[in-house]
Design an enzyme around this catalytic site. Structure first.
Site, mmCIF file in Angstrom:
data_model
loop_
_atom_site.group_PDB
_atom_site.id
_atom_site.type_symbol
_atom_site.label_atom_id
_atom_site.label_comp_id
_atom_site.label_asym_id
_atom_site.label_seq_id
_atom_site.Cartn_x
_atom_site.Cartn_y
_atom_site.Cartn_z
ATOM 1 N N GLY A 23 0.788 -1.239 0.000
ATOM 2 C CA GLY A 23 0.000 0.000 0.000
ATOM 3 C C GLY A 23 0.813 1.277 0.000
ATOM 4 N N ASN A 64 1.705 2.961 -2.615
ATOM 5 C CA ASN A 64 1.062 3.884 -3.577
ATOM 6 C C ASN A 64 -0.231 4.456 -3.008
ATOM 7 O OD1 ASN A 64 2.511 4.108 -6.282
ATOM 8 N ND2 ASN A 64 2.647 1.922 -5.828
ATOM 9 N N LEU A 67 -6.892 -9.474 -11.989
ATOM 10 C CA LEU A 67 -7.560 -8.893 -13.158
ATOM 11 C C LEU A 67 -9.001 -8.598 -12.789
ATOM 12 C CD1 LEU A 67 -6.328 -11.137 -16.113
ATOM 13 C CD2 LEU A 67 -5.785 -8.728 -15.704
ATOM 14 N N ASN A 104 -4.408 2.268 -13.531
ATOM 15 C CA ASN A 104 -3.445 1.417 -12.835
ATOM 16 C C ASN A 104 -2.059 2.042 -12.940
ATOM 17 O OD1 ASN A 104 -2.386 -1.026 -11.619
ATOM 18 N ND2 ASN A 104 -1.740 -1.694 -13.658
ATOM 19 N N HIS A 131 1.948 0.879 -13.128
ATOM 20 C CA HIS A 131 2.714 -0.331 -13.448
ATOM 21 C C HIS A 131 4.202 0.010 -13.538
ATOM 22 C CE1 HIS A 131 3.395 -4.332 -15.067
ATOM 23 N NE2 HIS A 131 4.248 -3.762 -15.894
HETATM 24 C C1 GRF Z 1 3.897 -1.259 -7.308
HETATM 25 O O1 GRF Z 1 5.220 -1.353 -7.787
HETATM 26 C C2 GRF Z 1 2.923 -1.301 -8.452
HETATM 27 O O2 GRF Z 1 3.386 -0.656 -9.591
HETATM 28 C C3 GRF Z 1 2.816 -2.770 -8.703
HETATM 29 O O3 GRF Z 1 2.827 -3.360 -7.417
HETATM 30 C C4 GRF Z 1 3.537 -2.511 -6.511
HETATM 31 C C5 GRF Z 1 2.608 -2.216 -5.373
HETATM 32 O O4 GRF Z 1 3.230 -1.574 -4.298
HETATM 33 N N1 GRF Z 1 1.638 -3.082 -9.481
HETATM 34 P P1 GRF Z 1 2.365 -0.932 -3.118
HETATM 35 O O5 GRF Z 1 1.390 -1.984 -2.613
HETATM 36 O O6 GRF Z 1 1.661 0.289 -3.650
HETATM 37 O O7 GRF Z 1 3.387 -0.585 -2.064
#
Ligand code: GRF
Length: 179
Positions: free
Chosen positions: A10, A12, A84, A99, A101
């Site tokens: 989490g 992000n 998905l 999203n 990525h």
């Molecule tokens: C991030 O690198 C995102 O791009 C990928 O999974 C990771 C998630 O990290 N899809 P977090 O849970 O936000 O710390």
């Protein structure tokens, strides 16, 4: 209002919270993850929707969409969400699911994008924020930023730092755009 979907750490989600964005609620496909704790610490309604509670993924996604819509969500942000989404879910949030990525899509889709870039020995990888469709990391690109692979031992941290800046920036712009 934004609904954030998570699966794990989490970080992000934390970047979106720290940016002061209007997050109505947070949902996870896994119970007990750090991302749910972060939501609760910020006073944001949060709930897990584990697959084993449902007949199949379509049923789970229907209940998830109902829960988000009830809370006024009109923009869904996948922040490390590792499932998905089914067509039924995407139909209810047409062109409103994004999203983040950790690669320059269409290069290195899937769950191991950073490792795949390292293994491929490319000089540059990066971060993509994109719309979500039925495919695996195939939706239209909204924003990309390159990241040099060298020095390799800090690549993960440098990619995450770009994600934590880019995702809130793009989400803020989308929130301002006729929602
Ligand atoms: C991030 O690198 C995102 O791009 C990928 O999974 C990771 C998630 O990290 N899809 P977090 O849970 O936000 O710390």
């Amino acid at each position: 209002m934004i609904g954030v979907l998570v699966s794990g750490e989490g970080s992000n989600l934390q970047a979106l919270i720290d940016a002061g964005l209007p997050i109505a609620c947070v949902a996870s496909n896994r119970a007990g993850v750090r991302a749910l704790e972060r939501a609760e610490a910020a006073g944001i309604p949060a709930r897990a929707f584990p697959l084993d509670g449902y007949a199949d993924r379509a049923h789970r996604d229907r209940e998830l969409a109902d829960w988000l819509i009830l809370r006024g969500v009109d923009l869904v942000v996948l922040a490390g969400y590792m499932h998905l989404l089914t067509p039924g879910f995407l139909d209810r949030f047409r062109d409103s699911v994004v999203n983040v990525h950790p690669s320059l899509l269409p290069e290195f889709p899937g769950a191991h994008a950073i490792d795949d870039a390292l293994a491929a020995d490319v000089p540059t990888t990066g971060v993509t924020v994109h719309y979500v469709d039925e495919g695996l990391d195939t939706g239209a690109v909204i924003r990309q930023e390159p990241v040099q692979v060298e020095p390799r031992d800090t690549l993960i941290e440098r990619i995450h730092a770009v994600e934590h800046r880019l995702l809130p920036e793009v989400v803020r712009e989308l929130c301002g755009a006729a929602r």
